[in-house]
Design an enzyme around this catalytic site. Structure first.
Site, PDB file in Angstrom:
ATOM      1  N   LEU A  90       0.810  -1.229   0.000  1.00  0.00           N
ATOM      2  CA  LEU A  90       0.000   0.000   0.000  1.00  0.00           C
ATOM      3  C   LEU A  90       0.840   1.275   0.000  1.00  0.00           C
ATOM      4  O   LEU A  90       1.913   1.333   0.576  1.00  0.00           O
ATOM      5  CB  LEU A  90      -0.935   0.010   1.214  1.00  0.00           C
ATOM      6  CG  LEU A  90      -1.950  -1.132   1.279  1.00  0.00           C
ATOM      7  CD1 LEU A  90      -2.869  -0.956   2.486  1.00  0.00           C
ATOM      8  CD2 LEU A  90      -2.782  -1.214  -0.007  1.00  0.00           C
ATOM      9  N   HIS A  92      -3.397   4.224  -2.789  1.00  0.00           N
ATOM     10  CA  HIS A  92      -4.406   3.304  -2.259  1.00  0.00           C
ATOM     11  C   HIS A  92      -5.181   3.976  -1.113  1.00  0.00           C
ATOM     12  O   HIS A  92      -6.404   3.856  -1.022  1.00  0.00           O
ATOM     13  CB  HIS A  92      -3.747   2.047  -1.682  1.00  0.00           C
ATOM     14  CG  HIS A  92      -3.000   1.212  -2.677  1.00  0.00           C
ATOM     15  ND1 HIS A  92      -1.643   1.046  -2.614  1.00  0.00           N
ATOM     16  CD2 HIS A  92      -3.419   0.486  -3.737  1.00  0.00           C
ATOM     17  CE1 HIS A  92      -1.249   0.236  -3.591  1.00  0.00           C
ATOM     18  NE2 HIS A  92      -2.311  -0.121  -4.293  1.00  0.00           N
ATOM     19  N   GLN A 111      -3.779 -12.704 -13.022  1.00  0.00           N
ATOM     20  CA  GLN A 111      -3.544 -11.553 -13.896  1.00  0.00           C
ATOM     21  C   GLN A 111      -2.060 -11.368 -14.236  1.00  0.00           C
ATOM     22  O   GLN A 111      -1.690 -10.427 -14.924  1.00  0.00           O
ATOM     23  CB  GLN A 111      -4.122 -10.264 -13.290  1.00  0.00           C
ATOM     24  CG  GLN A 111      -3.403  -9.743 -12.075  1.00  0.00           C
ATOM     25  CD  GLN A 111      -4.197  -8.630 -11.391  1.00  0.00           C
ATOM     26  OE1 GLN A 111      -5.313  -8.850 -10.909  1.00  0.00           O
ATOM     27  NE2 GLN A 111      -3.647  -7.440 -11.359  1.00  0.00           N
ATOM     28  N   GLN A 115      -8.058  -0.392 -16.923  1.00  0.00           N
ATOM     29  CA  GLN A 115      -8.636  -1.336 -15.952  1.00  0.00           C
ATOM     30  C   GLN A 115      -9.955  -0.796 -15.380  1.00  0.00           C
ATOM     31  O   GLN A 115     -10.948  -1.528 -15.270  1.00  0.00           O
ATOM     32  CB  GLN A 115      -7.628  -1.561 -14.826  1.00  0.00           C
ATOM     33  CG  GLN A 115      -8.177  -2.297 -13.623  1.00  0.00           C
ATOM     34  CD  GLN A 115      -7.083  -2.579 -12.603  1.00  0.00           C
ATOM     35  OE1 GLN A 115      -6.293  -3.461 -12.814  1.00  0.00           O
ATOM     36  NE2 GLN A 115      -7.047  -1.834 -11.520  1.00  0.00           N
ATOM     37  N   MET A 168       2.357   7.318  -8.013  1.00  0.00           N
ATOM     38  CA  MET A 168       2.633   6.304  -6.991  1.00  0.00           C
ATOM     39  C   MET A 168       2.236   4.934  -7.517  1.00  0.00           C
ATOM     40  O   MET A 168       1.218   4.785  -8.195  1.00  0.00           O
ATOM     41  CB  MET A 168       1.848   6.622  -5.721  1.00  0.00           C
ATOM     42  CG  MET A 168       2.416   7.823  -5.028  1.00  0.00           C
ATOM     43  SD  MET A 168       1.493   8.197  -3.555  1.00  0.00           S
ATOM     44  CE  MET A 168       2.382   9.642  -3.022  1.00  0.00           C
ATOM     45  N   SER A 190       2.995   0.493  -6.448  1.00  0.00           N
ATOM     46  CA  SER A 190       3.719  -0.506  -5.650  1.00  0.00           C
ATOM     47  C   SER A 190       5.000  -0.904  -6.372  1.00  0.00           C
ATOM     48  O   SER A 190       5.995  -1.238  -5.737  1.00  0.00           O
ATOM     49  CB  SER A 190       2.843  -1.740  -5.436  1.00  0.00           C
ATOM     50  OG  SER A 190       1.577  -1.359  -4.937  1.00  0.00           O
ATOM     51  N   ARG A 191       4.966  -0.886  -7.704  1.00  0.00           N
ATOM     52  CA  ARG A 191       6.124  -1.345  -8.484  1.00  0.00           C
ATOM     53  C   ARG A 191       7.282  -0.342  -8.475  1.00  0.00           C
ATOM     54  O   ARG A 191       8.379  -0.682  -8.885  1.00  0.00           O
ATOM     55  CB  ARG A 191       5.714  -1.667  -9.922  1.00  0.00           C
ATOM     56  CG  ARG A 191       4.858  -2.919 -10.000  1.00  0.00           C
ATOM     57  CD  ARG A 191       4.624  -3.375 -11.436  1.00  0.00           C
ATOM     58  NE  ARG A 191       4.113  -4.725 -11.487  1.00  0.00           N
ATOM     59  CZ  ARG A 191       2.842  -5.055 -11.707  1.00  0.00           C
ATOM     60  NH1 ARG A 191       1.944  -4.104 -11.894  1.00  0.00           N
ATOM     61  NH2 ARG A 191       2.469  -6.323 -11.727  1.00  0.00           N
TER      62      ARG A 191
HETATM   63  P1  AMP Z   1      -3.081  -2.246  -7.110  1.00  0.00           P
HETATM   64  O1  AMP Z   1      -2.828  -2.633  -5.682  1.00  0.00           O
HETATM   65  O2  AMP Z   1      -1.870  -1.720  -7.813  1.00  0.00           O
HETATM   66  O3  AMP Z   1      -3.851  -3.283  -7.874  1.00  0.00           O
HETATM   67  O4  AMP Z   1      -4.045  -0.976  -7.033  1.00  0.00           O
HETATM   68  C1  AMP Z   1      -5.249  -1.014  -6.304  1.00  0.00           C
HETATM   69  C2  AMP Z   1      -6.065   0.185  -6.676  1.00  0.00           C
HETATM   70  O5  AMP Z   1      -5.345   1.382  -6.356  1.00  0.00           O
HETATM   71  C3  AMP Z   1      -6.370   0.256  -8.182  1.00  0.00           C
HETATM   72  O6  AMP Z   1      -7.709   0.670  -8.363  1.00  0.00           O
HETATM   73  C4  AMP Z   1      -5.384   1.282  -8.678  1.00  0.00           C
HETATM   74  O7  AMP Z   1      -5.819   1.961  -9.840  1.00  0.00           O
HETATM   75  C5  AMP Z   1      -5.316   2.238  -7.493  1.00  0.00           C
HETATM   76  N1  AMP Z   1      -4.085   3.000  -7.533  1.00  0.00           N
HETATM   77  C6  AMP Z   1      -2.837   2.525  -7.790  1.00  0.00           C
HETATM   78  N2  AMP Z   1      -1.946   3.542  -7.818  1.00  0.00           N
HETATM   79  C7  AMP Z   1      -2.649   4.684  -7.576  1.00  0.00           C
HETATM   80  C8  AMP Z   1      -2.298   6.072  -7.483  1.00  0.00           C
HETATM   81  N3  AMP Z   1      -1.054   6.479  -7.634  1.00  0.00           N
HETATM   82  N4  AMP Z   1      -3.285   6.965  -7.214  1.00  0.00           N
HETATM   83  C9  AMP Z   1      -4.570   6.547  -7.052  1.00  0.00           C
HETATM   84  N5  AMP Z   1      -4.956   5.258  -7.128  1.00  0.00           N
HETATM   85  C10 AMP Z   1      -4.019   4.336  -7.390  1.00  0.00           C
END
Ligand code: AMP
Length: 284
Positions: free
Chosen positions: A30, A34, A58, A151, A182, A184-185
């Site tokens: 996170l 998130h 995925q 997505q 931002m 996670s990667r």
């Molecule tokens: P993930 O854990 O990467 O699958 O992301 C979970 C959710 O957080 C998804 O709906 C992403 O689009 C959203 N998300 C990821 N990065 C960001 C960001 N920088 N700003 C806002 N939402 C994000």
């Protein structure tokens, strides 16, 4: 904060919640992006459920499923501090029990192009796991980031096609102070790659300036200028630079309506995506 690991317990907890449930699906790792979704859910919904699940279906075999950042303790501390009521963190066998055969797919151009073209199994994995989460948690609203613009649109279409009674809410991308979206990667990036990755927000800014200040309307010309900008960064490799209709993600030749500029760029072994809306001014 309740931490639930099984589908049966999640369904039981859901039965006690009534209406006003918001779901924030995540893969953990996170960050503030998130948490911005969580905060919106907290302000709009009586009960907030956050899911933490790195969804194997995925990821392609050559992708980063094993390496994906996992730190359940840290994620739980962050969610507790946000006042989240329920965290659903199932094991893979809970979401995909033996004999699982409930694949959910959105077919057609929306999933074929852009991310779908580079990651053929990605959207089927996403729609399958999100549909399953929506059926287990039965939220009135579910929150997704515009960061993953395609997505978000695919999930919306899936919810319509599956007739799931949920509002899919899209929220803006949170960025680091220097503009990097931002993700996670981002934790995979070396300091040099982290610096090189700034080419994404730089290219998006250039795109906005060309369309909104210089009134460029030729999508081909815009894409060429942005590709040149990205190629000047030696550590960056382009997967795509695309200019599409804002809603349908159909490729545009003329930027004559609300549009989206989408980038996928690899810096070293890390693939990053980002996007920005383009708002062409109406002709006088
Ligand atoms: P993930 O854990 O990467 O699958 O992301 C979970 C959710 O957080 C998804 O709906 C992403 O689009 C959203 N998300 C990821 N990065 C960001 C960001 N920088 N700003 C806002 N939402 C994000």
């Amino acid at each position: 904060m309740k931490v639930i690991e099984t589908v049966a317990e999640m369904k039981e907890a859901r039965a006690d919640m009534g209406v006003g449930v918001g779901l924030v699906p995540t893969m953990g790792g996170l960050h503030e992006g998130h948490l911005s979704l969580v905060r919106r859910a907290r302000s709009a919904d009586g009960h907030v459920v956050v899911s933490l699940f790195v969804n194997p279906s995925q990821f392609a075999p050559n992708e980063d499923f094993d390496a994906y950042p996992r730190d359940l303790g840290r994620d739980l501390r962050l969610l507790d501090a946000e006042g989240v009521g329920v965290v659903f963190a199932p094991a893979v066998e809970e979401m995909y029990p033996p004999g699982f055969d409930e694949w959910v797919e959105v077919r057609g151009p929306l999933t074929d192009r852009l991310e779908g073209a580079f990651r053929p199994q990605f959207f089927c994995g996403v729609t399958t796991v999100v549909a399953r989460l929506l059926r287990i948690v039965r939220p009135q609203r579910a929150y997704f980031g515009e960061k993953d613009a395609q997505q978000l649109r695919v999930v919306r279409r899936m919810a319509e096609e599956q007739r799931l009674p949920v509002e899919i809410v899209g929220l803006p991308t949170l960025r680091e102070p220097d503009g990097l979206a931002m993700s996670s990667r981002n934790s995979y990036l070396t300091p040099e790659e982290r610096q090189a990755a700034l080419v994404l927000p730089r290219a998006l800014e250039l795109g906005r300036t060309m369309v909104e200040c210089e009134r460029v309307r030729d999508a081909g010309k815009l894409k060429e200028a942005l590709a040149d900008c990205i190629r000047r960064e030696p550590l960056a490799r382009i997967d795509y630079v695309a200019v599409t209709d804002y809603e349908t993600l159909e490729e545009l030749t003329a930027i004559d309506r609300p549009a989206l500029l989408l980038l996928a760029v690899r810096t070293g072994a890390t693939r990053l995506i980002d996007n920005t809306p383009l708002t062409p001014h109406r002709s006088p």
